[in-house]
Design an enzyme around this catalytic site. Structure first.
Site, PDB file in Angstrom:
ATOM      1  N   ARG A   9       0.839  -1.203   0.000  1.00  0.00           N
ATOM      2  CA  ARG A   9       0.000   0.000   0.000  1.00  0.00           C
ATOM      3  C   ARG A   9       0.872   1.250   0.000  1.00  0.00           C
ATOM      4  NH1 ARG A   9      -5.160  -1.745   0.616  1.00  0.00           N
ATOM      5  NH2 ARG A   9      -5.373  -3.860   1.451  1.00  0.00           N
ATOM      6  N   ASN A  10       2.170   1.055  -0.203  1.00  0.00           N
ATOM      7  CA  ASN A  10       3.121   2.163  -0.284  1.00  0.00           C
ATOM      8  C   ASN A  10       3.160   2.660  -1.725  1.00  0.00           C
ATOM      9  OD1 ASN A  10       5.428   3.797  -0.509  1.00  0.00           O
ATOM     10  ND2 ASN A  10       6.546   2.633   1.037  1.00  0.00           N
ATOM     11  N   ALA A  11       2.596   3.842  -1.960  1.00  0.00           N
ATOM     12  CA  ALA A  11       2.471   4.357  -3.322  1.00  0.00           C
ATOM     13  C   ALA A  11       3.824   4.601  -3.982  1.00  0.00           C
ATOM     14  CB  ALA A  11       1.664   5.654  -3.312  1.00  0.00           C
ATOM     15  N   ASP A  72       9.882  -7.238   1.528  1.00  0.00           N
ATOM     16  CA  ASP A  72      10.015  -6.735   2.883  1.00  0.00           C
ATOM     17  C   ASP A  72      11.437  -6.213   2.973  1.00  0.00           C
ATOM     18  OD1 ASP A  72       8.881  -6.102   5.376  1.00  0.00           O
ATOM     19  OD2 ASP A  72       9.950  -7.762   6.313  1.00  0.00           O
ATOM     20  N   SER A  73      11.556  -5.037   3.479  1.00  0.00           N
ATOM     21  CA  SER A  73      12.864  -4.404   3.487  1.00  0.00           C
ATOM     22  C   SER A  73      12.985  -3.515   4.702  1.00  0.00           C
ATOM     23  CB  SER A  73      13.074  -3.581   2.205  1.00  0.00           C
ATOM     24  OG  SER A  73      12.040  -2.625   2.053  1.00  0.00           O
ATOM     25  N   PHE A 155      12.421   7.938   0.095  1.00  0.00           N
ATOM     26  CA  PHE A 155      11.410   7.828   1.144  1.00  0.00           C
ATOM     27  C   PHE A 155      11.968   6.937   2.240  1.00  0.00           C
ATOM     28  CE2 PHE A 155      10.626   4.543  -2.003  1.00  0.00           C
ATOM     29  CZ  PHE A 155      10.325   3.405  -1.269  1.00  0.00           C
TER      30      PHE A 155
END
Length: 205
Positions: A9-11, A72-73, A155
């Protein structure tokens, strides 16, 4: 182009990962999971990046009936015992509050001298099919955490991380420069051949 769901859901991640895959010769129509309102959030209960990436990719592939990519980071800081690690996105208590997470890490490192501020960005990318078949690949970039944020291109923790061999934070790099060295760039370039081998990408025989 074949449609693939990105389990995030991270644009910020959709254009970044689309760009990385295209540069690896595997252009896809990458669709965020937000385009599927009925798909519920996947709880990241894993204790490793690989476990969480697989949880998300498999759940979204099963729910949508489409191939799904996930990652996943996070930032692993030596002086913090490898943390925030898998908790990077919610280190300050609220998932996705980049500013709060970044400020907390800087506060925790206030008294740590410059030569002990080594850290690494780590990413595991996962590709899953609706039948549960899945692949994972890992990327890693080492560097240091600086004392104040710099740059506006990235980001997450990008404004406080300087990769080894650079004097700029990853938020000061141009997108293509970041993709070339980043943990996410490495992981998704490694997952690209698995994606390219799928029948939908090979085309009719």
């Amino acid at each position: 182009m074949p449609e693939v769901v990105l389990a995030t859901r991270n644009a910020h991640k959709v254009p970044e990962i689309s760009r990385i895959l295209a540069s690896a010769g595997v252009p896809v129509e990458l669709v965020a999971v937000t385009e599927f309102p009925g798909v519920e959030d996947v709880e990241e209960t894993g204790l490793t990046f690989a476990e969480n990436a697989l949880l998300k990719a498999r759940a979204v592939a099963a729910a949508t009936g489409l191939p799904a990519l996930a990652d996943d980071s996070g930032l692993s800081v030596d002086a913090l015992g490898g943390m925030p690690g898998v908790f990077s996105a919610r280190w300050a208590g609220v998932h996705g509050d980049d500013g709060a997470n970044l400020r907390l890490v800087l506060a925790q490192l206030t008294t740590v001298p410059d030569d002990h501020r080594h850290a690494a960005f780590v990413c595991v990318a996962a590709l899953a099919l609706p039948d549960g078949t899945a692949w994972t690949e890992e990327g890693r970039v080492d560097g240091v955490v600086v004392r104040a944020p710099r740059g506006s291109n990235g980001f997450g923790y990008d404004p406080i991380f300087v990769p080894d061999g650079s004097d700029r934070t990853t938020a000061e790099l141009r997108p293509e420069e970041k993709d070339a060295i980043s943990h996410r760039g490495q992981a998704f370039r490694a997952i690209a051949p698995h994606l390219a081998a799928l029948p939908a990408f090979r085309g009719p025989s």
